[in-house]
Design a protein around this motif. Sequence first.
Motif, PDB file in Angstrom:
ATOM      1  N   LEU A 163      14.311  -3.664  43.445  1.00  0.00           N
ATOM      2  CA  LEU A 163      13.615  -4.242  44.602  1.00  0.00           C
ATOM      3  C   LEU A 163      12.487  -3.318  45.040  1.00  0.00           C
ATOM      4  N   GLU A 165      10.815  -1.294  43.112  1.00  0.00           N
ATOM      5  CA  GLU A 165       9.736  -1.471  42.132  1.00  0.00           C
ATOM      6  C   GLU A 165       8.969  -2.759  42.434  1.00  0.00           C
ATOM      7  N   MET A 166       9.717  -3.808  42.744  1.00  0.00           N
ATOM      8  CA  MET A 166       9.077  -5.080  43.078  1.00  0.00           C
ATOM      9  C   MET A 166       8.130  -4.899  44.268  1.00  0.00           C
ATOM     10  N   MET A 172       3.091  -3.113  48.461  1.00  0.00           N
ATOM     11  CA  MET A 172       3.554  -2.683  49.778  1.00  0.00           C
ATOM     12  C   MET A 172       3.188  -1.215  49.992  1.00  0.00           C
ATOM     13  N   GLU A 176       5.548  -0.306  54.817  1.00  0.00           N
ATOM     14  CA  GLU A 176       6.049  -1.661  54.595  1.00  0.00           C
ATOM     15  C   GLU A 176       7.284  -1.650  53.714  1.00  0.00           C
ATOM     16  N   ARG A 180      10.527  -3.362  55.006  1.00  0.00           N
ATOM     17  CA  ARG A 180      10.906  -4.645  54.416  1.00  0.00           C
ATOM     18  C   ARG A 180      11.947  -4.520  53.324  1.00  0.00           C
ATOM     19  N   VAL A 181      12.065  -3.350  52.697  1.00  0.00           N
ATOM     20  CA  VAL A 181      12.996  -3.220  51.572  1.00  0.00           C
ATOM     21  C   VAL A 181      14.080  -2.165  51.838  1.00  0.00           C
ATOM     22  N   PRO A 184      16.305  -2.555  55.485  1.00  0.00           N
ATOM     23  CA  PRO A 184      17.267  -3.668  55.457  1.00  0.00           C
ATOM     24  C   PRO A 184      18.317  -3.484  54.379  1.00  0.00           C
ATOM     25  N   GLY A 185      17.939  -2.868  53.259  1.00  0.00           N
ATOM     26  CA  GLY A 185      18.890  -2.654  52.182  1.00  0.00           C
ATOM     27  C   GLY A 185      19.958  -1.645  52.554  1.00  0.00           C
TER      28      GLY A 185
END
Lengths: 268, 281
Positions: A163, A165-166, A172, A176, A180-181, A184-185
């Motif tokens: 995620l 890497e995505m 991002m 960010e 966003r990653v 929350p993860g």
Amino acid sequence: MSLIDSLPRVGAPKLPKVDGLIPWIVPLAIVLVWQLACVTGFVPSRVLPAPTDVALAGWKLLLSGELVRNIWVSFWRASIGFVIGGGIGFAFGLANGLSQLSAKLTDTTLQMVRNIPHLALIPLVILWFGIDESAKLFLVALGVFFPIYLNTLHGIRTVDPQLIEMGRIYGMTDGELFRRVIFPGALPSIFVGLRFALGIMWLTLIVAETIAASSGLGYMAMQAREFMLIDVVVLSILIYALLGKLADSASRALERLTLSWHPAFQKK
Amino acid sequence: MHEALRFQPVDAEPVDRADVVAKSRHLRRVTEGAARGLSLTIRGLRKAFGDNEVLRGIDLHIPAGQFVAIVGRSGCGKSTLLRLIAGLDAPTAGGIAFGEQPRAQDVRVMFQEPRLLPWARVLSNVEVGLGRERSSADAQARAERALVEVGLGDKRGEWPSVLSGGQKQRVALARALVSQPRVLAFDEPLGALDALTRISMQQLLERVWRDQGFTAILVTHDVAEAVALADRVLVIEDGRIAEDVTIDLPRPRRRGSAELAALEGEILKHLLEGSEDTSGL
């Protein structure tokens, strides 16, 4: 939305109002049995007073204002200590999860300190702070620090690298990516830490207030012991249980609110 | 051109306003479509991980808008090649030149895993694909259009966890498409799907490729998929291009036709040559 779902249910009638009461059946039954055992004289009241006696003692303390004052003092200590210790633990967890340098610098030290039971520091803390407020806050903060620190760190380190890497591929920025990653993860793990910390928070406070305090629930219980007021002792223990349950419910509610994306929290 | 295929929705959906919107948008796109893909030229490309040289000199030109499939055994370097093209890794030697200098959002990748953010609704997941334009005023409208394009307009408010595997991949496709990329690299995007879902996803890929005219590079281990979708199939062996097969069959291609089967057989034969071990396929 399968065919089965649209059929009227036959086997399992829904009892939504009763559903919420089920967890309380066992505690209620225990209180009933307890009452019965006391009334019949099976348990002498010098060992364990009847629930009605405990309630009566609670009522008297409530009227005198002593109960509310002590609960408030304990609650205040717990919250302030929690905010301080949890805040520092969270900050270290974030820093060490996100920065290799920071982790190298502080993680080993923190792991060493972690292995000292924080309650073992009580004699030292009394010498340092006396039986002042700061002694209690220090102990609570120290106790709360580690579960929050460890679980925040763990949460951030175990965020799915695919995620991340995505997120980078889709441009991002670091901020960010965190918002966003990564955060929350890490949140489910942070909540595990939060609930551990709440448990430790009460434990530490009880011990600290029992040993060195001039107010609070633990102090109230110790005073009652001196005067053989066993009903007040039991009352304080029950209030600790209720406060613990309250803190747990609050963190669960927060979990439901923020983790509604998680399959475990989705309503069927 | 093959209107019938292009307008066929992936799922049986009632014809509604969204469909009409999709059609008018499509008509607008056809005119600009041809110019949208980027050509790319690869020269002497090498990639080594320590002592292990995975790519040993790839020379390749892909014209703008071509659909290229790359097949090969596991570990032949096909995914590495794709990652280099997508700019995810840096080559050890050689280089990749695009027809024009691409902007960040011009090259997109779709992976075998959907890689959706579980904590973001479907629509926000698609918005992620807009990259730097995420905060622009029409971001949401563009994301919605991309979702309609992959036939998931009605799932915009769902959490990814309630979607099926195929639906998740379609959301990932919408996310890759929403910035209107000029090169789209697929790294076995259908590898984890069941056979029927694969076929409908293949049709969807073909449709959006024809709609949008991007240059498509598909890495797959499924030779049948490669010959069904691609204009050209590259077989990679030991880090080099071993075969470059042009698939000159009209679209839509009928799955299971004799020509496709013959081509597939030929490529498979090549892949299996020189080794009795077929486990790598």
